[in-house]
Design an enzyme around this catalytic site. Structure first.
Site, PDB file in Angstrom:
ATOM      1  N   GLY A  12       0.773  -1.227   0.000  1.00 43.63           N
ATOM      2  CA  GLY A  12       0.000   0.000   0.000  1.00 43.63           C
ATOM      3  C   GLY A  12       0.806   1.280   0.000  1.00 43.63           C
ATOM      4  O   GLY A  12       0.339   2.296   0.495  1.00 43.63           O
ATOM      5  N   MET A  94      -3.755  -6.384  -7.495  1.00 44.47           N
ATOM      6  CA  MET A  94      -3.204  -7.348  -8.448  1.00 44.47           C
ATOM      7  C   MET A  94      -4.263  -8.326  -8.969  1.00 44.47           C
ATOM      8  O   MET A  94      -4.143  -9.537  -8.851  1.00 44.47           O
ATOM      9  CB  MET A  94      -2.032  -8.099  -7.812  1.00 44.47           C
ATOM     10  CG  MET A  94      -0.914  -7.175  -7.337  1.00 44.47           C
ATOM     11  SD  MET A  94      -0.355  -5.984  -8.577  1.00 44.47           S
ATOM     12  CE  MET A  94       0.514  -7.071  -9.681  1.00 44.47           C
ATOM     13  N   ILE A  96      -6.898  -8.761 -12.508  1.00 42.31           N
ATOM     14  CA  ILE A  96      -7.413  -8.256 -13.780  1.00 42.31           C
ATOM     15  C   ILE A  96      -8.929  -8.204 -13.634  1.00 42.31           C
ATOM     16  O   ILE A  96      -9.561  -9.189 -13.252  1.00 42.31           O
ATOM     17  CB  ILE A  96      -6.976  -9.151 -14.947  1.00 42.31           C
ATOM     18  CG1 ILE A  96      -5.462  -9.057 -15.125  1.00 42.31           C
ATOM     19  CG2 ILE A  96      -7.697  -8.747 -16.229  1.00 42.31           C
ATOM     20  CD1 ILE A  96      -4.895  -9.948 -16.200  1.00 42.31           C
ATOM     21  N   LEU A  97      -9.487  -7.041 -13.898  1.00 42.32           N
ATOM     22  CA  LEU A  97     -10.905  -6.808 -13.663  1.00 42.32           C
ATOM     23  C   LEU A  97     -11.735  -7.162 -14.898  1.00 42.32           C
ATOM     24  O   LEU A  97     -11.287  -6.995 -16.030  1.00 42.32           O
ATOM     25  CB  LEU A  97     -11.112  -5.344 -13.270  1.00 42.32           C
ATOM     26  CG  LEU A  97     -10.370  -4.957 -11.982  1.00 42.32           C
ATOM     27  CD1 LEU A  97     -10.267  -3.455 -11.853  1.00 42.32           C
ATOM     28  CD2 LEU A  97     -11.059  -5.564 -10.766  1.00 42.32           C
ATOM     29  N   ASN A 111      -5.791   3.868 -12.540  1.00 45.37           N
ATOM     30  CA  ASN A 111      -4.724   2.927 -12.239  1.00 45.37           C
ATOM     31  C   ASN A 111      -3.382   3.619 -12.463  1.00 45.37           C
ATOM     32  O   ASN A 111      -3.287   4.568 -13.238  1.00 45.37           O
ATOM     33  CB  ASN A 111      -4.824   1.698 -13.145  1.00 45.37           C
ATOM     34  CG  ASN A 111      -3.815   0.626 -12.778  1.00 45.37           C
ATOM     35  OD1 ASN A 111      -3.594   0.339 -11.609  1.00 45.37           O
ATOM     36  ND2 ASN A 111      -3.185   0.033 -13.781  1.00 45.37           N
ATOM     37  N   HIS A 113       0.552   2.616 -13.623  1.00 49.12           N
ATOM     38  CA  HIS A 113       1.305   1.533 -14.266  1.00 49.12           C
ATOM     39  C   HIS A 113       2.771   1.952 -14.323  1.00 49.12           C
ATOM     40  O   HIS A 113       3.082   3.089 -14.685  1.00 49.12           O
ATOM     41  CB  HIS A 113       0.767   1.290 -15.676  1.00 49.12           C
ATOM     42  CG  HIS A 113       1.461   0.168 -16.377  1.00 49.12           C
ATOM     43  ND1 HIS A 113       1.232  -1.150 -16.059  1.00 49.12           N
ATOM     44  CD2 HIS A 113       2.387   0.167 -17.359  1.00 49.12           C
ATOM     45  CE1 HIS A 113       1.998  -1.914 -16.825  1.00 49.12           C
ATOM     46  NE2 HIS A 113       2.710  -1.135 -17.615  1.00 49.12           N
ATOM     47  N   SER A 140       2.835   5.857 -15.369  1.00 40.64           N
ATOM     48  CA  SER A 140       1.684   6.515 -15.993  1.00 40.64           C
ATOM     49  C   SER A 140       0.435   6.287 -15.151  1.00 40.64           C
ATOM     50  O   SER A 140       0.190   5.171 -14.692  1.00 40.64           O
ATOM     51  CB  SER A 140       1.416   5.932 -17.389  1.00 40.64           C
ATOM     52  OG  SER A 140       2.561   5.983 -18.206  1.00 40.64           O
ATOM     53  N   LEU A 148      -6.269  -3.982 -21.149  1.00 38.37           N
ATOM     54  CA  LEU A 148      -5.260  -3.790 -20.104  1.00 38.37           C
ATOM     55  C   LEU A 148      -4.269  -2.670 -20.440  1.00 38.37           C
ATOM     56  O   LEU A 148      -3.631  -2.701 -21.491  1.00 38.37           O
ATOM     57  CB  LEU A 148      -4.503  -5.110 -19.889  1.00 38.37           C
ATOM     58  CG  LEU A 148      -3.519  -5.151 -18.728  1.00 38.37           C
ATOM     59  CD1 LEU A 148      -4.257  -5.035 -17.398  1.00 38.37           C
ATOM     60  CD2 LEU A 148      -2.715  -6.438 -18.775  1.00 38.37           C
ATOM     61  N   ASP A 149      -4.180  -1.680 -19.553  1.00 39.75           N
ATOM     62  CA  ASP A 149      -3.153  -0.621 -19.603  1.00 39.75           C
ATOM     63  C   ASP A 149      -3.199   0.251 -20.856  1.00 39.75           C
ATOM     64  O   ASP A 149      -2.164   0.753 -21.295  1.00 39.75           O
ATOM     65  CB  ASP A 149      -1.741  -1.222 -19.460  1.00 39.75           C
ATOM     66  CG  ASP A 149      -1.543  -1.929 -18.128  1.00 39.75           C
ATOM     67  OD1 ASP A 149      -2.184  -1.532 -17.137  1.00 39.75           O
ATOM     68  OD2 ASP A 149      -0.741  -2.872 -18.082  1.00 39.75           O
ATOM     69  N   GLN A 177       8.765   8.173  -7.701  1.00 40.89           N
ATOM     70  CA  GLN A 177       8.030   9.114  -8.549  1.00 40.89           C
ATOM     71  C   GLN A 177       6.535   8.803  -8.570  1.00 40.89           C
ATOM     72  O   GLN A 177       5.711   9.713  -8.673  1.00 40.89           O
ATOM     73  CB  GLN A 177       8.600   9.106  -9.970  1.00 40.89           C
ATOM     74  CG  GLN A 177       9.986   9.693 -10.065  1.00 40.89           C
ATOM     75  CD  GLN A 177      10.037  11.105  -9.499  1.00 40.89           C
ATOM     76  OE1 GLN A 177       9.281  11.985  -9.902  1.00 40.89           O
ATOM     77  NE2 GLN A 177      10.908  11.309  -8.520  1.00 40.89           N
ATOM     78  N   GLU A 178       6.188   7.519  -8.471  1.00 37.20           N
ATOM     79  CA  GLU A 178       4.763   7.149  -8.412  1.00 37.20           C
ATOM     80  C   GLU A 178       4.093   7.827  -7.217  1.00 37.20           C
ATOM     81  O   GLU A 178       2.942   8.260  -7.300  1.00 37.20           O
ATOM     82  CB  GLU A 178       4.598   5.629  -8.282  1.00 37.20           C
ATOM     83  CG  GLU A 178       4.919   4.862  -9.538  1.00 37.20           C
ATOM     84  CD  GLU A 178       4.715   3.363  -9.362  1.00 37.20           C
ATOM     85  OE1 GLU A 178       3.887   2.947  -8.520  1.00 37.20           O
ATOM     86  OE2 GLU A 178       5.387   2.593 -10.077  1.00 37.20           O
TER      87      GLU A 178
END
Length: 194
Positions: A12, A94, A96-97, A111, A113, A140, A148-149, A177-178
Site C-alpha cells: 500500500g 493485483m 485483472i478486472l 490505475n 502503471h 503513468s 489492459l493498460d 516518482q509514483e
C-alpha cells in the site's frame, strides 16, 4: 463530499502516498474529497494496517472464496458501492478486472502503471525497458478501460535508466516518482470533476 475508494493487494505504498497528500493538501476542504475506504483482496495486505492507523474504513474480500472472476467482481462492486464512490483508485490491486466491473466505474476508475505507456503494458516493465535499451522509464496514471493498460493517460513521470540499472534499482526509483505522480493525478481529476 466525493468519496475515494482505494483497492490494494499488498504494502500500500501508493495508497499511503495518496492518503498523505489528501491530508497535507486538505482535499476535504479544497476539493471536497476524502479517502473513504481501502479494500483489499488479501487479509494480510500491509496497506490495511496503514489505512486503519489513519482512521480509514477497511474491508477484505478474498478472491479465493469465489468460483469465478465475475463472481468476485460482482461482490466487489457491491462492497465498493456501499461507500458511494466518486472515484475508484487501483493502487497495487493485483487482479485483472472483468469488463462488467470496468464498465460500472467507467470514467471514474484510475490505475497507475510502472512504465511510460503505451510502452510496456503488462508485467515485468522495468526489465523489459532495460532489455530494450531505453534511456528513460517511468510511470503513468490512466483511466481503466476493458483493455489492459491502454486507457486515456492522465499524467506521467519520467525516470532515467542509469548504466548498471537492474529491474529492482529502476523499480525503486520509479516508485518514488509514483508516490508524487498518483496523488497529483487524482487531485487533478477531482478538480476537473466538481
Amino acid at each position: 463530499m466525493k468519496n475515494i475508494v482505494i483497492l490494494i493487494s499488498g504494502g500500500g505504498s501508493n495508497m499511503a502516498a495518496i492518503v498523505r497528500a489528501a491530508q497535507q493538501q486538505n482535499w476535504d476542504t479544497g476539493l471536497g474529497a476524502r479517502v473513504a475506504a481501502v479494500i483489499s483482496n488479501k487479509a494480510d495486505a500491509k496497506g490495511l494496517e496503514l489505512a486503519r492507523a489513519q482512521g480509514i474504513a477497511t474491508e477484505v474480500l478474498d478472491h479465493k472464496q469465489f468460483d469465478s472472476r465475475e463472481g468476485f467482481d460482482t461482490a466487489l462492486v457491491a462492497l465498493i458501492d456501499q461507500y458511494d464512490p466518486a472515484l475508484v483508485v487501483l493502487a497495487g490491486f493485483m487482479r485483472i478486472l472483468t469488463p462488467g466491473f470496468v464498465e460500472h466505474y467507467a470514467g471514474r476508475l484510475l490505475n497507475i502503471h510502472p512504465s511510460l505507456l503505451p510502452a510496456f503494458t503488462g508485467l515485468h516493465t522495468h526489465q523489459r525497458a532495460i532489455d530494450a535499451g531505453c534511456k528513460f522509464a517511468g510511470a503513468s496514471v490512466h483511466q481503466v478501460t476493458a483493455e489492459l493498460d491502454v486507457g486515456p493517460i492522465l499524467d506521467q513521470a519520467v525516470v532515467p535508466v542509469l548504466p548498471g540499472d537492474t529491474a529492482d534499482t529502476l523499480a525503486a526509483r520509479v516508485l518514488t516518482q509514483e508516490h508524487v505522480l498518483y496523488p497529483r493525478a487524482i487531485a487533478q481529476w477531482l478538480s476537473s470533476h466538481p
